[in-house]
Structures are given as structure tokens and as C-alpha cells.
Design an enzyme around this catalytic site. Structure first.
Site, PDB file in Angstrom:
ATOM      1  N   HIS A 459     150.946  14.185 -50.516  1.00  0.00           N
ATOM      2  CA  HIS A 459     151.264  14.699 -49.179  1.00  0.00           C
ATOM      3  C   HIS A 459     150.963  16.181 -49.055  1.00  0.00           C
ATOM      4  O   HIS A 459     150.475  16.650 -48.021  1.00  0.00           O
ATOM      5  CB  HIS A 459     152.733  14.426 -48.868  1.00  0.00           C
ATOM      6  N   ARG A 566     148.232  10.091 -27.694  1.00  0.00           N
ATOM      7  CA  ARG A 566     148.724   8.772 -28.128  1.00  0.00           C
ATOM      8  C   ARG A 566     150.205   8.917 -28.465  1.00  0.00           C
ATOM      9  O   ARG A 566     150.562   9.277 -29.594  1.00  0.00           O
ATOM     10  CB  ARG A 566     147.963   8.306 -29.370  1.00  0.00           C
ATOM     11  N   ARG A 602     149.283   9.140 -22.571  1.00  0.00           N
ATOM     12  CA  ARG A 602     149.268   7.677 -22.512  1.00  0.00           C
ATOM     13  C   ARG A 602     150.655   7.175 -22.884  1.00  0.00           C
ATOM     14  O   ARG A 602     151.200   7.589 -23.921  1.00  0.00           O
ATOM     15  CB  ARG A 602     148.224   7.105 -23.469  1.00  0.00           C
ATOM     16  N   GLU A 701     140.169  -1.257 -21.711  1.00  0.00           N
ATOM     17  CA  GLU A 701     139.900  -1.589 -23.110  1.00  0.00           C
ATOM     18  C   GLU A 701     139.984  -3.086 -23.370  1.00  0.00           C
ATOM     19  O   GLU A 701     139.921  -3.537 -24.503  1.00  0.00           O
ATOM     20  CB  GLU A 701     140.850  -0.811 -24.037  1.00  0.00           C
ATOM     21  N   ASN A 724     137.263   1.492 -28.468  1.00  0.00           N
ATOM     22  CA  ASN A 724     137.647   0.887 -29.754  1.00  0.00           C
ATOM     23  C   ASN A 724     138.144  -0.541 -29.525  1.00  0.00           C
ATOM     24  O   ASN A 724     137.660  -1.493 -30.131  1.00  0.00           O
ATOM     25  CB  ASN A 724     138.762   1.696 -30.436  1.00  0.00           C
ATOM     26  N   ASP A 725     139.115  -0.663 -28.629  1.00  0.00           N
ATOM     27  CA  ASP A 725     139.636  -2.003 -28.355  1.00  0.00           C
ATOM     28  C   ASP A 725     138.638  -2.821 -27.551  1.00  0.00           C
ATOM     29  O   ASP A 725     138.521  -4.028 -27.752  1.00  0.00           O
ATOM     30  CB  ASP A 725     140.974  -1.913 -27.612  1.00  0.00           C
ATOM     31  N   ARG A 735     139.998  -5.008 -35.276  1.00  0.00           N
ATOM     32  CA  ARG A 735     139.616  -3.645 -35.672  1.00  0.00           C
ATOM     33  C   ARG A 735     140.003  -3.313 -37.098  1.00  0.00           C
ATOM     34  O   ARG A 735     139.504  -2.362 -37.670  1.00  0.00           O
ATOM     35  CB  ARG A 735     140.344  -2.586 -34.839  1.00  0.00           C
ATOM     36  N   CYS A 772     137.687   7.645 -23.907  1.00  0.00           N
ATOM     37  CA  CYS A 772     138.516   8.239 -24.956  1.00  0.00           C
ATOM     38  C   CYS A 772     138.442   7.442 -26.264  1.00  0.00           C
ATOM     39  O   CYS A 772     139.093   7.798 -27.239  1.00  0.00           O
ATOM     40  CB  CYS A 772     139.962   8.397 -24.513  1.00  0.00           C
TER      41      CYS A 772
END
Ligand code: PEP
Ligand code: MG
Length: 812
Positions: A459, A566, A602, A701, A724-725, A735, A772
Site C-alpha cells: 500500500h 464515479r 454520477r 451504456e 465500457n459497458d 468486462r 466518458c
């Protein structure tokens, strides 16, 4: 049936903190805290206990747990005043308060009876001692379970899917998935010793990685359901599969791939010979890119034992009081960490490991140490054992245990800070670092870091990359043995350290660092200005963000705003779903960084490959084709209302639009608009300051939405293409499934035809159309999108200068 819980403590804080912790595991169990005296002092109160009994016993009885022996007297007196039937429904149980409360709450949540709840409390807390010595075999664990529960066991062997395997976060997800079930689950490699799932550190120490087989044994009333949940989560990859290769790919850091190993086998135990300084150069492993020069400052390890007044060993110690102080400190540290970032949440999970707490108990019980010293000894012992593990990922958890342990120490009033106050221009050498130490190093002036251990996925290393602090790893001890103040050149791209460079080399390096900084500055400055399409329209190049750090990166990259926040990423790993005030605080911090730039927020896109932990989503019901995104929000109007209110309240003084994910038909858009109206109306009714959204938009999407984009555009202010979707749903290719990755190509004829059609609809209706999805940042697609009428490209912050440069090259 719901058995309640009464927590009696000499401290009101301890009772409240423990109750809060237990409630997180068992939200529907009534847990009443009776801590302190009537006046709020240290002690117990007959009246408070009496009230708590009345609250917790709703007819099915309640289990009463206490911290110190003298509390029993008050509790028993309270029972004497109850009518005999009611008194019979209360079980006073002698058990460690925190572990007992959590175990009892979880058992009660599953609907178990009074005796079962009492017995789970009394057996809570695993035996103290050697945390890693001879764990029981699967057979031995099953024997115990069979005796205790007399239920059949369900056994399943599955493959671990996510490359990093069962590290702390997945283990926490597994534990949470069992909340409310009456079951004991063990994990192990087939034909090897198994461990109790609740012992987080033991499970982590199994070093189960992607491709390994794991045997799951569930025993108890709910064995079948538990085995199904656990195996589904493991085979589902905990949502990590698609992300990891991107995050740690050596190429992404400009690193030397040969030394890094390849995913996923690169994560396994690799025995590296300690690097040596040859001709004044030491070649190690790149951690975070960048060049630095400065004098060596060595960080000591955190003290193994606490010294002096902070830790009175052998003084006149009250074992009960010290145990209670430690429980309270663990509960409050865990509570604080749970509200923090993903690394802090992982630390809270480590604190929930009963073995860590149990390891501190002997020294407290025999009066040899106070809470702080006993705890720090236990933490040190556990961390040292982990650090010695040949598996680098397991070894790198040692530093997390120390950091989580230090958070508890801080609650006990002991601060362990090994970082000097001023590090102006120093290259710091350390054995290892915790993620929380990296920002402190930067704040105090460090310019680079050499670690003798650690791994590319630790991390601290991820944080250093994010903050741009050059770092090299697994450098061995030779650098640490050099005299303090020795000048070092650190190259985080190649993973090398040059010792005592001659004057000319040092000057050349300083010049290069200045040149690099200037070039980065120029690129960013160039990115700040507007860019235009070949037809003269201004194209907004904005950023996709999911955190405060991303917002800062967006501003630095020269983004014209944010095209996609997001919001699910703000809550993904949180133990508790944030309330309205917490959401306002998170959003306000981000909006303040972005100032007056336009921001598209969103609303929550939960489900699919984003399993928001606190919402307890089901992988199928809420999967890619299930109740995901706006579908989930419309089915849970309370979640949507809280989020919309938080957005509009935080939006005062900013340009904020809202956008709904996963829309298929126009009626869903209308339902979303209605929800926005209701949220605004409630804010007006409550008289709270707020700002309505500038615009209301939706993601396109889903192929259905693309094909009916004319109907959708008719009822919204803008659309944003989620390529993407859209690609995934169009190609019927998950995906996250590498087996169908080749199909996920946005250049495919089908996707391109959909893009054509939906852009035509949007342009014809005068609806602004943004993109996007990842395609917006792909140089080969940018001009094609712009030619179709797209006015905004929303991309990862690092892509902003690149996309702006490309558009400038093609502008008229
Ligand atoms: C998309 O699907 O293209 C998109 C931007 O949304 P997410 O990647 O968050 O699903
Ligand atoms: Mg999407």
C-alpha cells in the site's frame, strides 16, 4: 426470534463504542449500552442497567456482557428487581467484552435462541499465544465444530481468481458476507492445515493467490448458504480482476519489467539475493518513478518496546482496567479507521482479528504490562512473524499490522512517530513504510525513499506512486549502513541508487531534475487552455474521477472540469454506508478542489463489478444484467434521496450536474427526474441551503438506450456515452472476464454503428453528447468521436494533456 444484547461497562465510552462495533455486524439486533454511573463517571448504574434490560429484551431474552467483575453485582441486583419470568430471560455471560459482544450479536442476527447466543459469547476470543504456530488441520477443526454444533459440514474446493488472492480486503469481504449466518467457516489449501476465517491474519498468512486451490469448510445451521456465498465471492475475484494488472503493470511506471516478475506469478514468493553496491551503484526494484538527489536519512524501525513513563511495566496495574482500556482503544481506533480511506479500512479489519487482541492478554492478566505496552508487544510479535514470511505479500502486511497497532496506541495516548520533523531534501532509507507514513514524509520534505523490503503492490508503494514520491524497493541493507548524510541519487524509473556521486554527476542530476519539472510544468500549462475541433467547436476535455486525490490530479492535469465523478468509488469499501452529512463532507472536499469548473456527478452505480460492501449486494441479483445502477436506486429510493440531497447541498457555489447510470428506457429517465424534483422539494421544506443541478443527464451504456436515444434525448439535458459497458453489453462479453477480452473492442462494427446512430439522434435533437468511457482517451478514436458531434471527452487525469495535445494538432 431476536435475542438482544446488554453491554455493561464501567465506562460509558467503552459500552457505546463496543455497541457501535457490534451493530455494524448485526444491524437488526437490539444492543443496549449501559456504561458509567448516572452522572457519567466511571462505575456502573443500577438504573442504566435496568433501562438497558428493558430495551434489549423484547420478549426473546437478552445476553448481558460486562467488563469488570464488580459490574456483575449491579447487574444481578437489577435482575432481582425484575419479575421472575423476565429475569429468566436474561443471561449474564462472562466473556471478553468486545469479542463476546461481536460474536453474540452475529449469532443473534442469524435468529439463534438465547442459549446459542450466550454460548457464542462465552466461547468468543481465540486462545492467546503463538498466533501462527501449528494451526489446526481441517479435520481437527471439523471435529470441534461437529461437537459444538452437531450440524453437517459443507465442503467445497474452488480456485482463487484475483491475482493477489486472499489478502486483507477480500478476507474482510468474506467475513462480512457471513454476518447473520449461524456458521463457522474454515479455509485452507487442500490437504493442509485450515484456519478459522475470522482470524484475518492467519488467513492472510496462508498466502493463497490467483490460481491456487482453496478448500472451504462451512459448518453450522447455515452451512450451505455460507459455503455458497464464500465460494461465489472467491470465484468472483472480489471485483479485483480487471483492475490489478493496470495498477501494477511495470510498463505503466516506466519500470524495468525483468526485475518485477509477471502477474500473477510475479506476486508469489521470489527469493531475491540482497542487492549490493557495485561501482557506487545499487540496482534494486523500481517502486515509484522519478529522480531525486539528497543526503541519506535513516528511519529507525518503530520501537519494538515502549519505554519510559508511557509504558509503566510492573507498576501497580489493575488488569481488569487495562483490559477494558485496550478494548475501548481498539473499538475507537477501528471506528475511526472504518471511516477512512481504503487502506485505513483494511487496517480496521486487521484490528478485528481476535488473535491480535488475545495475544496482548497474558501480559495484562499477570500485571506485567499496561494496555499500551502489552498491545505493542503483541503487535510487534505478530508483525515480526509476518515480516519473516517468504511470501512477499504476506511479509508486506507486517507494516500494516504495525500501523493499525499504532492507531490503537494513539487512542491510549502513546504516539509512535519515527519520522523526523524536518527532512528538507533528504532521501530516506527505511526497512518498510506504512501507507500513512508516505504523505508525512512528503510533507516533512523528503524527496525520495529507498526501502530495504516491500513489494510493488504494498500500500505504501501505491500511495507513493500516487503522490509522485520517487521510491525504490527491496534494496537490502547496504544503503542503510552508509553514514547519515551520504549523498544519494535515486532513480525510481530504473530502480537504482548511486552513492556519493562526484560533483559533476551531482550537478548534472540536479539540472535534469529541474528540466523534468519544467517539462512537466509546460505540459500541464499547455493543457490548461481550451481546445477546438477541426470544425471550430470548443471541445471540453474533462476528467473521470473517483476520489479527492483524483480531483487534485484532474486540476493539475489541466482538465476543463469533471465529466464523470464515479460516486460508488467513494463508498466501495466502507463498512457502513455513509449518511447524508458524511456524503456532503466527501463531496464538498472534492468540489472545493474543482472550484468553478463544471462537474458531472454520477449517482451511485452499484452492482456489476462494483459490489458496494455496505449495501450487501448479491452477485447475481445485482450483477451486470441485474438490479444495477439506476435500477438499484429506483428500487431503493431512500439511498437515492439521501445521495441527491447531499449532492445539492454540497453544490452551493459550484457548477454541478447530475447523471444517472445504466439507463435502458426513457421512463427510467423520467423516474430519475422525479427523484431529483422530490429531493429538491424536501430540501426546500427543510429550509436547507442547496443548489439545484445545472443539468440532468444520463449515461448511454446499454444498447437499448443507444437504439432509442431519440426517446431518451427528449427527456434529458445531456447524454454521456459509457463505451465500457456499451461495448460489453453489445458484444455480450463480461468486462471482467479475460476469456472474452478480445471481444471487448470498441472498434467493432456493431459498437461503431451504435455510436453512429446514437450520436445522430443526439445531434438531431440538439442534446449535448459527451463520452466518458475509456474510448474517449484512446487517441485512435478521438477524432472520430469529435466528427460525430461529441462536444466533451472525459478521460483519466493523466490522459488530459495527451488528448488536448492531439486535438490542438488537428485544430484548424
Ligand atoms: C462506462 O461504462 O463506459 C462508464 C464510464 O461507466 P463505468 O466504467 O463506471 O461502468
Ligand atoms: Mg458503465
Amino acid at each position: 426470534m431476536t435475542v438482544g444484547l446488554i453491554l455493561v461497562s464501567h465506562s460509558a465510552d467503552l459500552a457505546r463504542g463496543t455497541a457501535e462495533l457490534a451493530r455494524q455486524m448485526a444491524p437488526s439486533v437490539v444492543i443496549a449500552a449501559a456504561g458509567g454511573t448516572d452522572e457519567g463517571g466511571i462505575g456502573t448504574s443500577f438504573d442504566l442497567i435496568n433501562d438497558a434490560i428493558g430495551t434489549a429484551d423484547t420478549g426473546d431474552g437478552a445476553v448481558l456482557l460486562y467488563d469488570l467483575g464488580s459490574a456483575v453485582l449491579t447487574a444481578e441486583t437489577a435482575l432481582e428487581f425484575l419479575d421472575p419470568d423476565a429475569a429468566r430471560r436474561i443471561r449474564i455471560v462472562d466473556a471478553p467484552l468486545v469479542e463476546g459482544a461481536v460474536a453474540a450479536a452475529v449469532t443473534a442476527q442469524g435468529g439463534a435462541g438465547l442459549d446459542a447466543v450466550a454460548s457464542s459469547a462465552s466461547t468468543a476470543g481465540l486462545p492467546a499465544g503463538d498466533a501462527f504456530a501449528s494451526p489446526p488441520t481441517v479435520a481437527a477443526v471439523e471435529e470441534t465444530i461437529a461437537d459444538d454444533h452437531r450440524h453437517e459440514s459443507v465442503r467445497a474446493t474452488v480456485s482463487v481468481v484475483n491475482p493477489l488472492g486472499l489478502h486483507a480486503r477480500p478476507v474482510a469481504a468474506l467475513i462480512r458476507s457471513l454476518v447473520g449466518l449461524d456458521v463457522l467457516v474454515t479455509l485452507g489449501r487442500p490437504d493442509a492445515p485450515a484456519v478459522d476465517l475470522r482470524a484475518v491474519l492467519r488467513v492472510v498468512a496462508l498466502a493463497l493467490r490467483g490460481g491456487d486451490q482453496v478448500e472451504v469448510v462451512a459448518t453450522g445451521h447455515d452451512a450451505a448458504a455460507a459455503a455458497a456465498k464464500v465460494t461465489a465471492l472467491i470465484t468472483g475475484g472480489f471485483g479485483e480482476t480487471p483492475d490489478l494488472p493496470r495498477r501494477i503493470a511495470p510498463a505503466a511506471m516506466g519500470a524495468a519489467p525483468a526485475r518485477m516478475g509477471n502477474a500473477p506469478t510475479g506476486f508469489r514468493s521470489i527469493s531475491h539475493p540482497a542487492p549490493a553496491i557495485v561501482d557506487a551503484v545499487l540496482a534494486a526494484v523500481p517502486g515509484a518513478p522519478g529522480l531525486a538527489i539528497g543526503p541519506l536519512v535513516r528511519l529507525d524501525r518503530a520501537p519494538r518496546q515502549l519505554a519510559g513513563a508511557a509504558s509503566p511495566r510492573g507498576a501497580d496495574l489493575d488488569a481488569g482496567r487495562e483490559g477494558a482500556r485496550l478494548d475501548l482503544a481498539i473499538a475507537s481506533a477501528a471506528g475511526r479507521l472504518l471511516a477512512g480511506n481504503q487502506f485505513e479500512v483494511a487496517h480496521a479489519v486487521l484490528l478485528a482479528d481476535p488473535e491480535l487482541r488475545a495475544a496482548a492478554q497474558p501480559a495484562i492478566s499477570n500485571g506485567s504490562s499496561d494496555a499500551a505496552a502489552a498491545w505493542w508487544d503483541a503487535v510487534g510479535l505478530t508483525a515480526d512473524r509476518l515480516a519473516g514470511d517468504p511470501d512477499e505479500l504476506v511479509a508486506s502486511r507486517a507494516v500494516d499490522v504495525r500501523e493499525a497497532g499504532a492507531a490503537v496506541l494513539a487512542e491510549l495516548g502513546v504516539v509512535v512517530d519515527r519520522i523526523p520533523a524536518k527532512l528538507d531534501g533528504a532521501v530516506v532509507f527505511a526497512d518498510d513504510l506504512g501507507p500513512g507514513e508516505v504523505p508525512v514524509l512528503l510533507e516533512r520534505g523528503a524527496v525520495g525513499v529507498v526501502l530495504s523490503r516491500s513489494s510493488t503492490t504494498a500500500h505504501a508503494v501505491i500511495v507513493a506512486r500516487g503522490l509522485g514520491l520517487p521510491m525504490i524497493l527491496r534494496a537490502g541493507d547496504e544503503i542503510g549502513r552508509l553514514a547519515a548524510g551520504t549523498e544519494l541519487v535515486l532513480d525510481g524509473d530504473s530502480g537504482t541508487v548511486t552513492v556519493s556521486p562526484d560533483h559533476r554527476t551531482a550537478e548534472a542530476i540536479r539540472g535534469r531534475i529541474i528540466d523534468l519539472a519544467r517539462a512537466a510544468q509546460l505540459r500541464t500549462e499547455a493543457a490548461r487552455g481550451p481546445v477546438y475541433a477541426p470544425d471550430g467547436r470548443q471541445i471540453m476535455v474533462v476528467a473521470n474521477i473517483g476520489s479527492l486525490a483524483d480531483a487534485k490530479a484532474a486540476v493539475e492535469s489541466g482538465a476543463d472540469g469533471v465529466g464523470l465523478l464515479r460516486t460508488e468509488l467513494l463508498v466501495l469499501d466502507r463498512e457502513n454506508y455513509p449518511d447524508e452529512d458524511t456524503q456532503i463532507a466527501d463531496l464538498t472536499a472534492i468540489f472545493e478542489v474543482l472550484q468553478d469548473r463544471p462537474i458531472v456527478v454520477r449517482v451511485l452505480d452499484a452492482g456489476g463489478d462494483k459490489p458496494v460492501t455496505a449495501l450487501d449486494l448479491d452477485p447475481v441479483h445485482n450483477g451486470f444484467l441485474g438490479v444495477r445502477g439506476l435500477r438499484y436506486l429506483l428500487a431503493h429510493p431512500d439511498v437515492l434521496q439521501v445521495q441527491l440531497r447531499a449532492i445539492f447541498r454540497a453544490a452551493v457555489g459550484h457548477h454541478v450536474s447530475v447523471m444517472a447510470p445504466m439507463v435502458s428506457v426513457a421512463s427510467e429517465v423520467l423516474a430519475f427526474r422525479e427523484a431529483v424534483r422530490a429531493a429538491l422539494e424536501s430540501l426546500v421544506a427543510d429550509g436547507l441551503p442547496h443548489r439545484p443541478p445545472d443539468q440532468i443527464g444520463v449515461m448511454i451504456e446499454v444498447p437499448a438506450a443507444a437504439l432509442a436515444a431519440d426517446e431518451i434525448c427528449a427527456v434529458c439535458d445531456f447524454v454521456s456515452i459509457g463505451s465500457n459497458d456499451l461495448t460489453s453489453y453489445t458484444m455480450a462479453a463480461d468486462r471482467t472476464e479475460t476469456g472474452v477480452a478480445d471481444l471487448l473492442d470498441p472498434s467493432s462494427t456493431a459498437v461503431q454503428r451504435l455510436l453512429d446512430q446514437l450520436c445522430r439522434f443526439a445531434v438531431a435533437s440538439g442534446t449535448p453528447v459527451a463520452v466518458c468511457g475509456e474510448i474517449a482517451g484512446m487517441t485512435e478514436h478521438v477524432l472520430g468521436l469529435v466528427a460525430r458531434g461529441v462536444h466533451e471527452l472525459s478521460v483519466a487525469p493523466v490522459r488530459v494533456p495527451i488528448i488536448k495535445e492531439l486535438l490542438r494538432e488537428h485544430a484548424r
